[in-house]
Design a protein around this motif. Structure first.
Motif, mmCIF file in Angstrom:
data_model
loop_
_atom_site.group_PDB
_atom_site.id
_atom_site.type_symbol
_atom_site.label_atom_id
_atom_site.label_comp_id
_atom_site.label_asym_id
_atom_site.label_seq_id
_atom_site.Cartn_x
_atom_site.Cartn_y
_atom_site.Cartn_z
ATOM 1 N N CYS B 56 -3.551 0.648 1.745
ATOM 2 C CA CYS B 56 -4.994 0.442 1.717
ATOM 3 C C CYS B 56 -5.738 1.714 2.086
ATOM 4 C CB CYS B 56 -5.371 -0.677 2.679
ATOM 5 S SG CYS B 56 -4.789 -2.313 2.178
ATOM 6 N N GLN B 57 -5.272 2.376 3.132
ATOM 7 C CA GLN B 57 -5.974 3.563 3.613
ATOM 8 C C GLN B 57 -5.955 4.691 2.600
ATOM 9 O OE1 GLN B 57 -4.177 4.560 7.324
ATOM 10 N NE2 GLN B 57 -5.245 2.929 8.425
ATOM 11 N N GLU B 58 -4.814 4.821 1.905
ATOM 12 C CA GLU B 58 -4.734 5.860 0.882
ATOM 13 C C GLU B 58 -5.730 5.599 -0.235
ATOM 14 O OE1 GLU B 58 -0.108 7.339 0.819
ATOM 15 O OE2 GLU B 58 -0.518 5.328 0.071
ATOM 16 N N PRO B 61 -10.105 5.527 1.796
ATOM 17 C CA PRO B 61 -10.129 6.067 3.153
ATOM 18 C C PRO B 61 -11.525 6.071 3.765
ATOM 19 C CG PRO B 61 -9.304 7.666 1.517
ATOM 20 C CD PRO B 61 -9.950 6.569 0.780
ATOM 21 N N LYS B 65 -13.663 -0.832 7.032
ATOM 22 C CA LYS B 65 -12.521 -1.742 6.939
ATOM 23 C C LYS B 65 -12.907 -3.115 6.400
ATOM 24 C CE LYS B 65 -10.241 -1.744 10.897
ATOM 25 N NZ LYS B 65 -8.929 -1.386 11.481
ATOM 26 N N TYR B 89 1.375 -2.039 7.805
ATOM 27 C CA TYR B 89 0.705 -1.542 6.605
ATOM 28 C C TYR B 89 0.791 -2.520 5.441
ATOM 29 C CZ TYR B 89 0.680 2.852 9.148
ATOM 30 O OH TYR B 89 0.480 3.817 10.094
#
Lengths: 113, 113
Positions: B56-58, B61, B65, B89
Motif C-alpha cells: 500500500c505504501q509503495e 505514499p 491513510k 503489510y
DNA sequence: CCATCAGTTCGAATTGATTCGAACAATAGG
DNA sequence: CCTATTGTTCGAATCAATTCGAACTGATGG
C-alpha cells in the motif's frame, strides 16, 4: 405592476454547439470511463449498441429534457456517441468503429457485461 | 474534571474483514467502471499492471491513510485488485487473469489508454 | 407571421463521493 | 509486557455530480 422579463441575449451565444465530439485520436479513456459510470448513460450506450441509431426521445423518454441534455453532452464529449441532425430531431449513434479501433474489447465488455 | 474516553468496543466487530473480493463470476462491470473513474485509483491500477505486486505504501505514499484505505476498499470490492497479507503489510495485485477472462481487452484499454 | 416542438443553457437545490482526523485492531520487535 | 507500525472504521466536513424549472435557440408547419 410590471412583469420583469430577464432577457439574456448575450450569454446564449454558443448555443447548439456544432459537434463538440473529440476526434478519434483525441478520445481519452478517462472521459470514456467517467461517462460509463452512470446507470442512465450505461443504459443508453447498451441500447445504442443493440438497436443502432436512435433519437433522444426514444432513448430516454421518461427523463426531464434538461437532465437528458446534460447526459448527451457527457456522452458526446467523451467520444462514445456521435450525433446527426435531421430537422428538429437529434439522432444519436455509438461511435463503435472509433472505439473498437482506439480501445479494442472495451465496448464488448461494457455491452455484454 | 474527568477526561471522557469514548470506547467503541462493539462497533468494531467486523474489523479487518477478510477478503471482500468478489469471485470471478461475481465481478460486475458497473463496479469496475466506477472504481476506474478516479485519478488515484486509475493510477494504482496502471502502476500494478506495470510493476506487479506492491504494498500500500509503495502505491500511495503521499496520501492520508484513511483516504488510501477507502480507495483500497473500492478497488477490492470492484474485483480489480486482490490483497495478500504478509505480517503487518498488505500486498496488492491486479486480478489480471480474472479481468482478462471476464472482460477481454478492458485492462489493456485502461492501461495503454 | 405565429405557435409548437426538440434540445440547450443557466442557476439553484439536492444528492453522492471524496477527504481527513481520531479511535481502533492486529501484528512485529524489543 | 510495552511500544511502534500498518491498515480499518467512524463521523463530519468538503467537494463534485446530478437533477430540475425556467428561459432560450433553432427548425417546422399551419
Amino acid at each position: 405592476m410590471t412583469t420583469v422579463t430577464t432577457v439574456r441575449s448575450v450569454s446564449y451565444s454558443c448555443l447548439m454547439e456544432t459537434a463538440e465530439e473529440p476526434s478519434l485520436a483525441a478520445i481519452r479513456i478517462e472521459a470514456v470511463l467517467a461517462a460509463l459510470d452512470h446507470p442512465l448513460r450505461l443504459r443508453v450506450v447498451r441500447t445504442l449498441a443493440a438497436r443502432g441509431e436512435m433519437t433522444c426521445q426514444e432513448l430516454l423518454p421518461d427523463i426531464t429534457k434538461s437532465t437528458a441534455s446534460h447526459h448527451w453532452g457527457v456522452l458526446r464529449r467523451s467520444g462514445l456517441v456521435a450525433q446527426r441532425r435531421e430537422g428538429r430531431y437529434l439522432h444519436l449513434t455509438l461511435r463503435r468503429d472509433d472505439l473498437d479501433h482506439r480501445f479494442p474489447g472495451l465496448l464488448d465488455a461494457v455491452v455484454h457485461g
